[in-house]
Design an enzyme around this catalytic site. Sequence first.
Site, PDB file in Angstrom:
ATOM      1  N   HIS A 362     -63.161   5.053   6.925  1.00  0.00           N
ATOM      2  CA  HIS A 362     -62.877   3.522   7.200  1.00  0.00           C
ATOM      3  C   HIS A 362     -62.049   2.614   6.214  1.00  0.00           C
ATOM      4  O   HIS A 362     -61.468   1.940   6.386  1.00  0.00           O
ATOM      5  CB  HIS A 362     -64.061   2.964   7.889  1.00  0.00           C
ATOM      6  CG  HIS A 362     -64.234   3.633   9.191  1.00  0.00           C
ATOM      7  ND1 HIS A 362     -65.231   4.733   9.252  1.00  0.00           N
ATOM      8  CD2 HIS A 362     -63.894   3.405  10.439  1.00  0.00           C
ATOM      9  CE1 HIS A 362     -65.143   5.033  10.615  1.00  0.00           C
ATOM     10  NE2 HIS A 362     -64.558   4.188  11.308  1.00  0.00           N
ATOM     11  N   CYS A 680     -56.851   6.062  20.660  1.00  0.00           N
ATOM     12  CA  CYS A 680     -56.742   5.123  19.531  1.00  0.00           C
ATOM     13  C   CYS A 680     -56.937   5.373  18.354  1.00  0.00           C
ATOM     14  O   CYS A 680     -57.236   4.715  17.407  1.00  0.00           O
ATOM     15  CB  CYS A 680     -57.673   3.976  20.102  1.00  0.00           C
ATOM     16  SG  CYS A 680     -59.680   4.546  20.093  1.00  0.00           S
TER      17      CYS A 680
HETATM   18  C1  PEP Z   1     -61.952   7.538  15.805  1.00  0.00           C
HETATM   19  O1  PEP Z   1     -62.940   7.978  15.689  1.00  0.00           O
HETATM   20  O2  PEP Z   1     -60.796   7.953  16.040  1.00  0.00           O
HETATM   21  C2  PEP Z   1     -62.050   5.844  15.977  1.00  0.00           C
HETATM   22  C3  PEP Z   1     -60.800   5.304  16.433  1.00  0.00           C
HETATM   23  O3  PEP Z   1     -63.013   5.266  15.657  1.00  0.00           O
HETATM   24  P1  PEP Z   1     -63.346   4.735  14.221  1.00  0.00           P
HETATM   25  O4  PEP Z   1     -62.312   5.403  13.511  1.00  0.00           O
HETATM   26  O5  PEP Z   1     -63.714   3.477  14.073  1.00  0.00           O
HETATM   27  O6  PEP Z   1     -64.735   5.909  13.983  1.00  0.00           O
END
Ligand code: PEP
Length: 760
Positions: A362, A680
């Site tokens: 993240h 996404c």
């Molecule tokens: C994903 O897992 O692709 C996502 C968009 O969520 P995050 O990156 O916040 O876990």
Amino acid sequence: MLNDLRRITHNFVQEPNLELALGNLVSDIKACLNTDVCSIYLVEDKQRLLKLQASDGLNPKAVGKTVMRFDEGLTGWVAERGEPIKVHNATNHPRFKQFTDIEEDVYSGFLGVPIMHRRQVLGVISIQQTESRHFEQQEEAFLVTLSAQLASTFANVSIRLRNVGQDSAVDHSGLVLQGVSGASGIGIGHSYLVQTKIEFSDVSLKKVAAPEPEKARYFNAVEKTKADIIQMTQRMAEQLPKDALAIFDVYQQLLDAASLGNEIVDKINQGWCAVSALKIVSEHYVAEFEKMEDPYIRERAVDVKDLSRRLLEYLTVQQGVKPTVPHSAIVIAEEVTASMLAEIPREQIKGIVSLKGAENSHAAIMARALGIPAVMGLRDVPLLSLDDTDIIVDGYSGQVFITPNETIVEEYKKLESEDIAFTDLLKREADEFAQTLCGHRVSLYINSGMGFDSDIAEQQHIEGIGLYRTEYLFMMRQRFPSESEQQSFYQQVLADFEGKPVVMRTLDVGGDKQLPYFPIVEENPFLGWRGIRLTLDHPEIFLVQVRAMIKANLMTNNLHIMLPMICDVGEVDEANRLINQAFNEVRIEVLEADPNAKLIKPKVGIMIEVPSMLFQLDKLKGKVDFCSIGTNDLTQYLLAVDRNNDKVASLYDSYHPTVLAAIKRIADMTKDAGIPCSVCGELAGDPGGAMLLTGMGFTQLSMNTQNVLRVKWVLKKAQLECLEQLVEDVLHCNRPDQVKFRVNRTILNIGAASLLRAGK
Ligand code: PEP
Ligand code: MG
């Protein structure tokens, strides 16, 4: 043997002078295995050349001079094969080669083991014996273990060179550390260390010219630690029995000059800085105590560790005085967090270096969202060795340059300006909406959560927010935000995008997203208490958030609610029940205040990011209004590769044919079920990824603002048919590199080669 291994690695890591460290290492191994010679060869600049770096037994004049190719001699053979080789009569062996300056023709017994790090040969450790000798299996195992233990230290041998005493003749400039690319771009600036908790492993040994100020710092830290201990004793006096309180007396005694104190001062007098002196003395005592038979004395190791850590904190953190942030700051931390970045004005952050993490951690996603070049996963580098130094972050190659020389700086300034010119070109050529050459429209949304520039969104004709990560709001605080705090925050976001959909995801913490006030300690955090699992266990948190969202939506009616980490339909049912409850509660409140008020229930969707959902898609009909694929988590769970672990970063790849096949399956099945599905995860913002997803039939992609222009540009050059053909083609591949090759070939064919040039 275990003790020998510990002692030898400890001696090696403790010695900051690389030449001495290597010298000690070969002598220690030679003595321990009772051989005539031990030598270390290190690979020269990845050129398949080995240079003799240290030897106890061979001609000392050859050290630092003798170089051999991988295809030369027995040592070269070890490097070539990447495995241990034992020969009892070396001179008779067909691979034997005589290097005259080494004078090794008199040795017969040979055992060599490679030093391997991340599949690369870094060097070779060899032992030799005058007479013919069959080295034992145990001896080979010993050398293999030692080499594996030291491999990561060898990988960063260059950073240690930098910290050799001031009289060293070593040129410190131009050192390059290899990490994993986190966010593309070039960052040139000065390091700014953000420390949470310093550990001794973060400390690299350093010598200083003047001992007096170091002694003063040390005494100051001792006084503060003593005061803390007195306070602790008083606080605990009523809670602990007398014998337990005696531990604090032990602490006070250890701090006395006659105990650890004197030795630390001695080390400072020898030229070590206060932190190094503390590290050397405390690690020595911890090792000594841990060796003791008597369990009481062995326990003292824990006391020395604890006390030294307290001293270290006072020595490294100037209480209350924050260092000024350099004008062009390269933010460096063990693990970069949202709150660290929030404290520094955005325009001052030129780059990010996070010792922990990988491409889709993240922290990296955050860096990409902010458009800040980032490198992740330099875990073997001591944090403090990056303090107060000029740095270049190459977010394309994942390299970090420490005190780069002028030529490198000039080179990177050129790349930086090429980057700016390319972005200008993208802006000039950008059409209003994203569409392929044949006019097939693709709606682009943005991922947000850290605050965004609504002007940019407006200029780039963004069609809404496809993923709003609400957890950042939670991560920036010292407690859970109240319903009204959340409501006003969400209201602002929804108002900024009035008339366009905003997909707000409910709290998705756990994994690598921690709340400072709600720590979750787990063995396997990514398989643990994450996302919807946590909020369904705490409906009081979930309900407050959903109520806040629904209230925030009263004026704009553009809210969509999305549930993260759903792994079965039961969770969807339970979440829907709570959302209905929250909606009814808000409706009653609103109608009480205004009987004519119209309250519209927001659409509810789920993230598809846990592989189990691939087999439950047909059961979603009537339960969700939409879904969105989280390729970041889907990749990590399908491939069983932790997205936050740089050791397996090369295995984490959303271009893996299995991941692509799974995404295609979701596209087809949701289409059949009539459930709108978008993407996404980070794959949607990667130009090649966007091409593949468009070819699979997705018409809604959500990405960070920085990638919108690149994706628009590449789509505009491609025919839909060509992208569909590309998907056909890659689904037959076996490996991610084959997919990458085909995607890049298509990028070249459609005339978008600039995306592939270095620095793009
Ligand atoms: C994903 O897992 O692709 C996502 C968009 O969520 P995050 O990156 O916040 O876990
Ligand atoms: Mg996810």
